[in-house]
Design a protein around this motif. Sequence first.
Motif, short mmCIF file in Angstrom:
data_model
loop_
_atom_site.label_atom_id
_atom_site.label_comp_id
_atom_site.label_asym_id
_atom_site.label_seq_id
_atom_site.Cartn_x
_atom_site.Cartn_y
_atom_site.Cartn_z
N ARG A 1 0.80 -1.08 0.11
CA ARG A 1 -0.02 0.07 -0.06
C ARG A 1 0.98 1.18 0.27
N ALA A 2 1.75 1.16 1.08
CA ALA A 2 2.51 2.56 0.80
C ALA A 2 2.95 2.52 -0.44
N LEU A 3 3.60 1.89 -1.35
CA LEU A 3 5.17 2.13 -2.33
C LEU A 3 3.13 2.48 -3.45
N ARG A 4 2.58 1.95 -3.73
CA ARG A 4 1.53 1.86 -4.43
C ARG A 4 0.89 3.42 -4.03
N GLN A 5 1.48 3.94 -2.71
CA GLN A 5 0.74 5.31 -2.44
C GLN A 5 1.87 6.12 -3.13
N GLN B 1 -6.06 0.14 -10.64
CA GLN B 1 -4.39 0.38 -11.43
C GLN B 1 -3.44 -0.81 -11.49
N VAL B 2 -3.28 -1.17 -10.01
CA VAL B 2 -2.57 -2.07 -9.90
C VAL B 2 -3.39 -3.18 -10.08
N ALA B 3 -3.92 -3.38 -9.62
CA ALA B 3 -5.24 -4.71 -9.93
C ALA B 3 -5.30 -5.76 -11.81
N ALA B 4 -5.51 -4.35 -11.54
CA ALA B 4 -5.34 -4.53 -13.71
C ALA B 4 -4.27 -5.36 -13.75
N GLN B 5 -2.90 -4.00 -13.75
CA GLN B 5 -1.44 -4.30 -14.24
C GLN B 5 -1.52 -6.09 -14.03
N ALA B 6 -1.26 -5.94 -12.35
CA ALA B 6 -1.27 -8.42 -11.85
C ALA B 6 -2.05 -8.33 -12.26
N GLU B 7 -2.89 -8.19 -13.09
CA GLU B 7 -4.06 -9.59 -13.40
C GLU B 7 -5.17 -10.13 -11.87
N GLU C 1 -5.44 -11.20 3.67
CA GLU C 1 -4.92 -12.64 2.21
C GLU C 1 -3.71 -12.91 2.13
N ARG C 2 -3.17 -14.21 1.93
CA ARG C 2 -2.12 -14.49 1.31
C ARG C 2 -1.90 -14.19 -0.15
N MET C 3 -0.65 -14.07 -1.05
CA MET C 3 -0.98 -13.88 -2.24
C MET C 3 -0.04 -15.42 -2.42
N SER C 4 -0.28 -15.80 -3.63
CA SER C 4 1.27 -16.42 -4.05
C SER C 4 2.54 -16.11 -4.78
N MET C 5 3.40 -16.57 -4.79
CA MET C 5 4.77 -15.97 -5.19
C MET C 5 4.33 -15.32 -6.72
N THR C 6 3.82 -15.86 -7.49
CA THR C 6 2.79 -15.28 -8.91
C THR C 6 2.35 -13.89 -9.23
N SER C 7 1.40 -14.01 -7.94
CA SER C 7 0.88 -13.18 -8.07
C SER C 7 1.28 -11.76 -7.46
N LEU C 8 2.58 -11.85 -6.04
CA LEU C 8 3.43 -11.06 -5.41
C LEU C 8 4.48 -10.66 -7.17
N PHE C 9 5.08 -11.30 -7.91
CA PHE C 9 5.53 -10.58 -8.91
C PHE C 9 4.84 -9.99 -9.67
N ARG C 10 3.35 -10.65 -10.20
CA ARG C 10 3.05 -9.21 -10.78
C ARG C 10 2.99 -8.15 -9.95
N VAL C 11 2.31 -8.03 -9.05
CA VAL C 11 2.56 -6.49 -8.49
C VAL C 11 3.26 -6.34 -8.19
N ALA C 12 4.50 -6.54 -7.83
CA ALA C 12 5.78 -6.46 -7.73
C ALA C 12 6.02 -5.57 -9.59
N GLN C 13 5.67 -6.04 -10.08
CA GLN C 13 6.22 -5.82 -11.52
C GLN C 13 5.85 -4.10 -11.83
N ALA C 14 4.02 -4.37 -11.02
CA ALA C 14 3.24 -3.69 -11.16
C ALA C 14 3.40 -2.18 -10.90
N LEU C 15 4.01 -1.95 -10.09
CA LEU C 15 5.04 -1.34 -8.65
C LEU C 15 6.49 -0.93 -8.97
N GLN D 1 9.46 -8.52 -5.92
CA GLN D 1 9.29 -9.69 -5.16
C GLN D 1 9.96 -9.34 -3.70
N GLN D 2 11.27 -9.78 -3.92
CA GLN D 2 12.21 -9.53 -2.47
C GLN D 2 11.87 -8.58 -1.78
#
Length: 210
Positions: free
Chosen positions: A36-40, A48-54, A68-82, A86-87
């Motif tokens: 949330r902090a990075l998104r803001q 916007q982030v949800a759409a880019q991360a599918e 909720e907990r994400m999978s590594m795949t979802s976290l990868f997509r969120v990280a790319q959007a931001l 991941q790390q």
Amino acid sequence: MSDDASSRRGARGDDPAGSGEDGPASAARALGTRIRALRQSRGMTLTQVAAQAELSHSFLSQVERGLERMSMTSLFRVAQALGTTQQALLTDDADAAPRAPGAFHVFRASGATPLDAGGSGVRVMARDHPRFVPMVMAGAYSEDLWWVHDEEEFVYVLEGRLVVVLDDQEVPLEAGDAVYYQGGIRHRWRTAPGETARVLTVKEGRAGSH
């Protein structure tokens, strides 16, 4: 992570986040707070982030609130959007004090994780802007996504069998086998139908720049 200052006194060997009753919830909240902090700070909306991360808007909202907990795949997509990794999302602690000489952290087997890999937690054994990020994960893997990142990566199979695909080359690994590949290489993992693998992977924490 978000427990309190006592979780960051590594030089005294204190156990970081996760061994208490509220460990899983606390770990999830810490990750959600970072997202949330990075998104803001990027001036991006949840939509916007949800759409880019599918991902769905509602799911990402739950993640940011630590529900909720994400999978590594979802976290990868969120990280790319931001525009991060991941790390970085898993280990960066904005409130962490500078590491003192000789500081260390102890990671217990009972520690909590904010992620999920097919029902098994992804164990992230690093924190506070580390130079490298070791993770243990277990589950079934399918070739539904190509992974590409700047960080170099080491993969060691603890249990089971795993096929690591590097561009157009397949590398079959069994327990005790390992592979090391440079950043920028397209890769994905695969397990045979009905099989799972337990894997130790180590990534650079800052794409080689420390």
